[in-house]
Design an enzyme around this catalytic site. Structure first.
Site, PDB file in Angstrom:
ATOM      1  N   ARG A 139      42.842  41.175  24.388  1.00 26.09           N
ATOM      2  CA  ARG A 139      43.681  42.086  25.430  1.00 26.09           C
ATOM      3  C   ARG A 139      42.266  42.705  25.902  1.00 26.09           C
ATOM      4  O   ARG A 139      41.311  43.158  26.300  1.00 26.09           O
ATOM      5  CB  ARG A 139      43.971  43.734  25.028  1.00 26.09           C
ATOM      6  CG  ARG A 139      45.593  43.195  23.956  1.00 26.09           C
ATOM      7  CD  ARG A 139      45.946  44.476  24.263  1.00 26.09           C
ATOM      8  NE  ARG A 139      44.826  46.218  23.450  1.00 26.09           N
ATOM      9  CZ  ARG A 139      44.609  45.920  22.063  1.00 26.09           C
ATOM     10  NH1 ARG A 139      45.001  45.227  20.887  1.00 26.09           N
ATOM     11  NH2 ARG A 139      43.880  46.911  21.325  1.00 26.09           N
ATOM     12  N   TYR A 195      29.886  65.520  58.835  1.00 28.33           N
ATOM     13  CA  TYR A 195      30.103  66.687  58.246  1.00 28.33           C
ATOM     14  C   TYR A 195      29.504  67.629  57.656  1.00 28.33           C
ATOM     15  O   TYR A 195      28.283  67.097  56.612  1.00 28.33           O
ATOM     16  CB  TYR A 195      31.565  67.007  57.142  1.00 28.33           C
ATOM     17  CG  TYR A 195      32.681  66.077  58.139  1.00 28.33           C
ATOM     18  CD1 TYR A 195      33.465  66.588  59.013  1.00 28.33           C
ATOM     19  CD2 TYR A 195      33.831  65.385  57.615  1.00 28.33           C
ATOM     20  CE1 TYR A 195      34.414  66.534  59.767  1.00 28.33           C
ATOM     21  CE2 TYR A 195      34.466  64.981  58.612  1.00 28.33           C
ATOM     22  CZ  TYR A 195      34.523  65.625  59.171  1.00 28.33           C
ATOM     23  OH  TYR A 195      36.560  64.897  60.006  1.00 28.33           O
ATOM     24  N   CYS A 228      33.317  59.971  54.531  1.00 28.39           N
ATOM     25  CA  CYS A 228      34.531  60.554  54.984  1.00 28.39           C
ATOM     26  C   CYS A 228      35.624  59.608  54.820  1.00 28.39           C
ATOM     27  O   CYS A 228      35.836  59.074  53.936  1.00 28.39           O
ATOM     28  CB  CYS A 228      34.893  60.526  56.888  1.00 28.39           C
ATOM     29  SG  CYS A 228      32.974  60.748  57.861  1.00 28.39           S
ATOM     30  N   ARG A 244      45.107  58.321  20.176  1.00 25.88           N
ATOM     31  CA  ARG A 244      46.047  58.522  21.009  1.00 25.88           C
ATOM     32  C   ARG A 244      47.135  57.611  21.098  1.00 25.88           C
ATOM     33  O   ARG A 244      48.261  58.353  20.344  1.00 25.88           O
ATOM     34  CB  ARG A 244      45.368  57.594  22.038  1.00 25.88           C
ATOM     35  CG  ARG A 244      45.043  57.805  23.732  1.00 25.88           C
ATOM     36  CD  ARG A 244      44.444  56.570  24.769  1.00 25.88           C
ATOM     37  NE  ARG A 244      45.066  55.393  24.605  1.00 25.88           N
ATOM     38  CZ  ARG A 244      44.072  54.200  24.953  1.00 25.88           C
ATOM     39  NH1 ARG A 244      43.454  54.880  26.265  1.00 25.88           N
ATOM     40  NH2 ARG A 244      44.603  53.125  25.135  1.00 25.88           N
ATOM     41  N   HIS A 289      44.075  49.701  18.414  1.00 30.20           N
ATOM     42  CA  HIS A 289      43.068  49.981  19.841  1.00 30.20           C
ATOM     43  C   HIS A 289      41.680  50.829  19.410  1.00 30.20           C
ATOM     44  O   HIS A 289      41.913  51.677  18.174  1.00 30.20           O
ATOM     45  CB  HIS A 289      43.433  50.693  20.964  1.00 30.20           C
ATOM     46  CG  HIS A 289      42.235  50.338  22.710  1.00 30.20           C
ATOM     47  ND1 HIS A 289      42.215  49.248  22.785  1.00 30.20           N
ATOM     48  CD2 HIS A 289      42.382  51.688  23.344  1.00 30.20           C
ATOM     49  CE1 HIS A 289      41.410  49.481  23.961  1.00 30.20           C
ATOM     50  NE2 HIS A 289      41.588  50.880  23.885  1.00 30.20           N
ATOM     51  N   ASP A 325      37.532  58.325  56.903  1.00 33.72           N
ATOM     52  CA  ASP A 325      38.269  57.029  56.807  1.00 33.72           C
ATOM     53  C   ASP A 325      37.262  56.149  56.729  1.00 33.72           C
ATOM     54  O   ASP A 325      36.857  55.044  57.521  1.00 33.72           O
ATOM     55  CB  ASP A 325      39.360  56.603  57.774  1.00 33.72           C
ATOM     56  CG  ASP A 325      39.625  58.315  57.801  1.00 33.72           C
ATOM     57  OD1 ASP A 325      40.918  57.269  56.738  1.00 33.72           O
ATOM     58  OD2 ASP A 325      39.913  58.512  58.751  1.00 33.72           O
ATOM     59  N   LYS A 340      46.687  45.451  34.179  1.00 36.23           N
ATOM     60  CA  LYS A 340      47.045  47.251  34.488  1.00 36.23           C
ATOM     61  C   LYS A 340      46.771  47.773  35.943  1.00 36.23           C
ATOM     62  O   LYS A 340      45.479  47.178  36.123  1.00 36.23           O
ATOM     63  CB  LYS A 340      46.938  48.106  33.030  1.00 36.23           C
ATOM     64  CG  LYS A 340      45.195  48.448  32.730  1.00 36.23           C
ATOM     65  CD  LYS A 340      45.319  49.033  31.798  1.00 36.23           C
ATOM     66  CE  LYS A 340      44.477  49.355  31.302  1.00 36.23           C
ATOM     67  NZ  LYS A 340      43.808  49.244  30.245  1.00 36.23           N
TER      68      LYS A 340
HETATM   69  C1  LIG Z   1      42.883  48.956  28.847  1.00 41.47           C
HETATM   70  C2  LIG Z   1      43.023  48.640  27.561  1.00 41.47           C
HETATM   71  C3  LIG Z   1      42.793  47.187  27.374  1.00 41.47           C
HETATM   72  C4  LIG Z   1      41.969  46.729  28.192  1.00 41.47           C
HETATM   73  O1  LIG Z   1      40.393  47.476  28.191  1.00 41.47           O
HETATM   74  P1  LIG Z   1      38.898  46.774  28.604  1.00 41.47           P
HETATM   75  O2  LIG Z   1      38.134  47.001  28.332  1.00 41.47           O
HETATM   76  O3  LIG Z   1      39.491  46.546  30.030  1.00 41.47           O
HETATM   77  O4  LIG Z   1      39.565  45.371  27.825  1.00 41.47           O
HETATM   78  C5  LIG Z   1      43.138  46.930  25.889  1.00 41.47           C
HETATM   79  N1  LIG Z   1      43.824  47.382  25.578  1.00 41.47           N
HETATM   80  C6  LIG Z   1      44.561  48.729  25.777  1.00 41.47           C
HETATM   81  C7  LIG Z   1      45.090  49.225  24.498  1.00 41.47           C
HETATM   82  C8  LIG Z   1      44.159  48.951  26.503  1.00 41.47           C
HETATM   83  O5  LIG Z   1      44.824  50.150  27.353  1.00 41.47           O
END
Ligand SMILES: *Cc1c(COP(=O)(O)O)cnc(C)c1O
Length: 367
Positions: free
Chosen positions: A217, A263, A311, A130, A158, A313, A36
């Site tokens: 994941r 700046y 800045c 969440r 999660h 850029d 992602k």
């Molecule tokens: C982003 C995400 C992950 C990955 O997490 P990391 O800490 O980067 O390994 C896994 N599961 C869910 C639901 C996430 O949103």
């Protein structure tokens, strides 16, 4: 070497990290690569294609749009959308063969009403609060299964404090894992197919490597980086950072004592000095709060401070003590240079955030 700002990806390091996880995961657990936010700023297509070559067959993205983009670029394997997709995106889920997360019972009905078969994983909320259907609402979860257009291919949860070694947090995490397994057990006993099961993200693997799931994941650690350099994990991560971030010297200037740089005139030269202007700024994702000496960069293998305000850029550095500096020279903001290294964790610590944010905000401009 390219234009004014660029990243370099070391695919051998990515390979090393994939192999390290394969060795350290339970024997039947596969990597689901989390790509992602443009693969945490690394470039999602390059990373996903390389992972395909390394035999990775499962990916996770945050949005349907990210999944569509990967498919348009010929990425193979399963792609799970972790977040909410709106009704306007349901056709894309089907067209691109994506797997959508069912974020609760109400959302399942919305997906089901689209009228075409959609592949889904059901997310179970075991304490993160969440996304996910409450683990205590077995009836609600069974109603998701009753949606005839949804093909349930997996179940996941999660963890909210998997990165912590605090005994209370470990108890909490073990509770989350237990709640998840109990619901899976219950569903199985009642004849519901549970498909692929997954719980761990990077820290879930590093701190709870013994879990036996179908997938882990893995995001940040796959890129060879931890969220914070201070984190201690049960499994000692032997990972190699994949990304380097570089820019160039645009000009070298002499500054007299008492003259200001940048700046707001935040920096006043205490003495004669030499400064260099570097071709990167906060418009490229380099955090502005690294102004005034908080951030450092590598030039010819020397660590030198940012001076004055960053800045949009450009930024300025003190090169008084570096020899032979010239316009066009390469500056390293993240990565190795002549045996010295600045890690993303270090930049994050200077900036008061986690490396995930530093990396995924990188937004350098191609010509
Ligand atoms: C982003 C995400 C992950 C990955 O997490 P990391 O800490 O980067 O390994 C896994 N599961 C869910 C639901 C996430 O949103």
């Amino acid at each position: 070497m390219k234009g004014r700002v660029w990243t370099e990806l070391d695919m051998n390091h990515l390979k090393h990290n994939v192999e390290w996880f394969r060795e350290n995961l339970s024997s039947n657990t596969e990597i689901m690569a989390v790509v992602k936010a443009n693969a945490y700023g690394h470039g999602d297509v390059s990373i996903a294609r390389e992972l395909n070559r390394q035999g990775v067959r499962a990916f996770a993205v945050a949005t349907a749009g990210e999944g569509v983009w990967l498919r348009e670029n010929k990425v193979k394997g399963d792609i799970l959308v972790l977040g909410f997709s709106c009704r306007e995106e349901f056709a894309d889920l089907c067209r691109c063969n994506l797997i959508q997360t069912v974020i609760d019972e109400e959302y399942a009905e919305e997906l089901n009403s689209f009228g075409r078969e959609i592949r889904v994983h059901i997310k179970i909320d075991t304490g993160m609060h969440r996304l996910g259907e409450d683990y205590q609402n077995l009836d609600g979860i069974k109603k998701i299964y009753a949606c005839s257009n949804l093909r349930v291919e997996g179940l996941y949860t999660h963890l909210s404090v998997a990165d912590s070694q605090d005994p209370g947090d470990i108890d909490f995490t073990r509770g989350q894992i237990r709640h998840f397994h109990e619901i899976v057990q219950e569903l199985r006993e009642q004849g519901y197919p549970t498909g692929k099961l997954h719980i761990q993200s990077s820290y879930g693997v590093l701190n709870y490597p013994e879990l036996k799931c179908h997938y882990a994941r893995i995001g940040i650690a796959l890129y060879g980086v931890l969220s914070s350099g201070k984190d201690h994990t049960r499994l000692k991560a032997e990972l190699e950072p994949v990304l380097s971030l570089r820019a160039r010297i645009a000009a070298v200037r002499e500054v007299r004592p008492g003259e200001s740089v940048g700046y707001g005139r935040d920096f006043i030269a205490p003495d004669w000095m030499r400064i260099a202007v570097v071709t990167i700024g906060y418009g490229d994702g380099y955090p502005r709060n690294l102004s005034n000496g908080r951030g450092h960069v590598l030039l010819h293998g020397e660590l030198v401070p940012v001076i004055g305000r960053i800045c949009m850029d450009q930024l300025m550095i003190d090169v008084t003590h570096v020899t032979d500096v010239a316009a066009g020279d390469v500056v390293t903001l993240i990565g190795r240079d002549h045996g010295k290294e600045i890690r993303a964790e270090q930049v994050a610590a200077w900036s008061g955030t986690i490396s995930n944010e530093i990396l995924c905000r990188l937004n350098y401009r191609e010509e």
